[in-house]
Motif scaffolding. Structure first.
Motif, short mmCIF file in Angstrom:
data_model
loop_
_atom_site.label_atom_id
_atom_site.label_comp_id
_atom_site.label_asym_id
_atom_site.label_seq_id
_atom_site.Cartn_x
_atom_site.Cartn_y
_atom_site.Cartn_z
N ASP A 167 0.83 -1.20 0.00
CA ASP A 167 0.00 0.00 0.00
C ASP A 167 0.87 1.25 0.00
OD1 ASP A 167 -1.97 1.88 0.20
OD2 ASP A 167 -3.03 0.89 1.83
N SER A 168 0.77 2.02 -1.06
CA SER A 168 1.53 3.27 -1.16
C SER A 168 0.61 4.48 -1.14
CB SER A 168 2.40 3.28 -2.41
OG SER A 168 1.58 3.22 -3.57
N LEU A 169 -0.58 4.31 -0.56
CA LEU A 169 -1.54 5.41 -0.46
C LEU A 169 -2.16 5.36 0.93
CD1 LEU A 169 -2.64 7.68 -2.25
CD2 LEU A 169 -4.48 6.16 -2.92
N ARG A 170 -1.31 5.62 1.93
CA ARG A 170 -1.76 5.53 3.33
C ARG A 170 -1.84 6.88 4.01
NH1 ARG A 170 3.20 1.97 4.43
NH2 ARG A 170 3.79 3.77 3.27
N THR A 171 -1.16 7.86 3.49
CA THR A 171 -1.07 9.15 4.18
C THR A 171 -1.59 10.27 3.29
OG1 THR A 171 1.14 9.68 3.37
CG2 THR A 171 1.00 8.33 5.39
N PHE A 172 -1.83 11.42 3.91
CA PHE A 172 -2.25 12.60 3.15
C PHE A 172 -1.17 13.01 2.16
CE2 PHE A 172 -4.48 13.41 7.33
CZ PHE A 172 -5.68 12.90 6.91
N ASP A 173 0.09 12.91 2.57
CA ASP A 173 1.19 13.27 1.68
C ASP A 173 1.23 12.35 0.45
OD1 ASP A 173 1.98 15.36 3.28
OD2 ASP A 173 3.56 14.23 4.30
N THR A 205 -10.08 18.62 0.19
CA THR A 205 -10.32 18.87 1.61
C THR A 205 -9.12 18.51 2.46
OG1 THR A 205 -11.30 16.68 1.88
CG2 THR A 205 -12.81 18.52 1.39
N HIS A 206 -8.24 17.65 1.95
CA HIS A 206 -7.03 17.22 2.67
C HIS A 206 -7.37 16.68 4.06
CE1 HIS A 206 -4.39 18.95 -0.40
NE2 HIS A 206 -5.23 19.96 -0.41
N ASP A 207 -8.41 15.88 4.14
CA ASP A 207 -8.79 15.32 5.44
C ASP A 207 -8.93 13.80 5.34
OD1 ASP A 207 -11.20 14.97 4.10
OD2 ASP A 207 -12.32 16.39 5.32
N ALA A 208 -9.19 13.19 6.47
CA ALA A 208 -9.29 11.72 6.54
C ALA A 208 -10.43 11.20 5.68
CB ALA A 208 -9.47 11.28 8.00
N ALA A 209 -11.53 11.95 5.59
CA ALA A 209 -12.67 11.51 4.78
C ALA A 209 -12.28 11.44 3.30
CB ALA A 209 -13.85 12.44 4.98
N GLU A 210 -11.49 12.39 2.85
CA GLU A 210 -11.04 12.40 1.46
C GLU A 210 -10.18 11.16 1.17
OE1 GLU A 210 -9.67 15.91 -1.29
OE2 GLU A 210 -7.98 15.30 -0.02
N LEU A 211 -9.25 10.87 2.07
CA LEU A 211 -8.38 9.71 1.90
C LEU A 211 -9.21 8.42 1.94
CD1 LEU A 211 -5.58 8.46 1.55
CD2 LEU A 211 -5.28 8.64 4.04
N ARG A 212 -10.13 8.32 2.89
CA ARG A 212 -11.00 7.13 2.96
C ARG A 212 -11.82 6.96 1.68
NH1 ARG A 212 -11.92 8.90 8.19
NH2 ARG A 212 -13.93 9.80 7.55
N GLY A 213 -12.33 8.07 1.15
CA GLY A 213 -13.12 8.01 -0.08
C GLY A 213 -12.31 7.49 -1.25
N PRO A 242 -16.00 21.06 -10.27
CA PRO A 242 -14.66 21.07 -9.66
C PRO A 242 -14.69 20.96 -8.13
CG PRO A 242 -14.91 22.89 -11.21
CD PRO A 242 -16.25 22.24 -11.07
N GLU A 243 -15.80 21.33 -7.52
CA GLU A 243 -15.89 21.26 -6.06
C GLU A 243 -16.43 19.91 -5.55
OE1 GLU A 243 -19.34 23.33 -7.89
OE2 GLU A 243 -17.22 23.81 -7.87
N ALA A 244 -16.72 18.99 -6.44
CA ALA A 244 -17.15 17.65 -6.01
C ALA A 244 -16.01 16.98 -5.25
CB ALA A 244 -17.55 16.81 -7.22
N GLU A 245 -16.35 16.04 -4.39
CA GLU A 245 -15.32 15.33 -3.63
C GLU A 245 -14.32 14.68 -4.58
OE1 GLU A 245 -16.98 12.46 -0.95
OE2 GLU A 245 -18.52 13.87 -0.27
N LEU A 246 -13.07 14.62 -4.14
CA LEU A 246 -12.00 14.04 -4.95
C LEU A 246 -12.35 12.64 -5.42
CD1 LEU A 246 -9.14 14.20 -6.16
CD2 LEU A 246 -8.29 13.36 -3.95
N ALA A 247 -12.81 11.78 -4.52
CA ALA A 247 -13.14 10.40 -4.90
C ALA A 247 -14.25 10.36 -5.95
CB ALA A 247 -13.53 9.59 -3.67
N VAL A 248 -15.20 11.27 -5.86
CA VAL A 248 -16.28 11.33 -6.84
C VAL A 248 -15.73 11.74 -8.20
CG1 VAL A 248 -18.41 12.55 -7.50
CG2 VAL A 248 -18.09 11.76 -5.14
N ARG A 249 -14.87 12.77 -8.21
CA ARG A 249 -14.28 13.22 -9.48
C ARG A 249 -13.43 12.13 -10.12
NH1 ARG A 249 -12.67 17.54 -6.32
NH2 ARG A 249 -10.49 17.22 -6.90
#
Length: 179
Positions: free
Chosen positions: A25-31, A47-55, A106-113
């Motif tokens: 897994d190379s996608l574990r952190t915000f960075d 949003t740079h938050d945990a919800a964005e990463l989870r999505g 453009p303002e839709a959630e990253l995972a949605v886009r």
């Protein structure tokens, strides 16, 4: 070019996303998410938050399941992603890129886009009858996906490591040992 440039870019993005979880897994952190988004040139708000990463991680899992799915499953799930996002395709030009399709604001959630972009690209793959271009790496110890955009449909190994070289060296050594 097999597909339109934006479709190929989106397919490369899907493969890259799925491969972040293929072997390690190379996608574990915000960075790591920031690096991935920048490398794939995804535009729009963050949003740079945990919800964005989870999505994005949930989407990664969903798309990984589609990579080698039968056509009817691919169609059903692709349509579901587009329906859930209420996708509305539009031609856009931004960040030095020529005309291409976006189907979310453009303002839709990253995972949605990312999901809608992936679904639209997979739609083109299905429509072109080119599902065979979506493969799993031929290396025995690799689970990464392969996007084969070659003219002769000959690509067998992923971009995540040195699977092709490792496999070819092992085959060479096996031939030499048996000779």
């Amino acid at each position: 070019m097999v597909f339109a440039h934006d479709t190929e870019d989106a397919l490369r993005g899907v493969a890259a996303l799925v491969n972040t979880g293929a072997n390690a897994d190379s996608l574990r952190t915000f960075d790591e998410l920031d690096e991935f988004v920048q490398a794939q040139q995804y535009s729009g708000s963050r949003t740079h938050d945990a919800a964005e990463l989870r999505g994005v991680l949930a989407l990664r899992s969903r798309l990984a399941g589609l990579w080698s799915a039968p056509e009817d499953v691919m169609v059903q799930e692709t349509n579901a992603i587009l329906r859930e996002a209420k996708a509305l395709p539009q031609l856009v030009k931004h960040d030095g890129l020529d005309w291409h399709l976006h189907a979310t604001a453009p303002e839709a959630e990253l995972a949605v886009r990312i999901g809608v972009e992936a679904a639209m690209a997979l739609t083109d793959v299905v429509r072109a009858g080119e599902l065979a271009r979506l493969r799993i790496c031929a290396a025995e110890d690799c689970h990464a996906v392969v996007l084969d955009l070659s003219k002769n449909r000959s690509r067998r190994f992923c971009d995540t490591g040195n699977c092709a070289n490792r496999t070819h060296v092992a085959a060479y050594r096996a031939r030499k040992a048996s000779a």
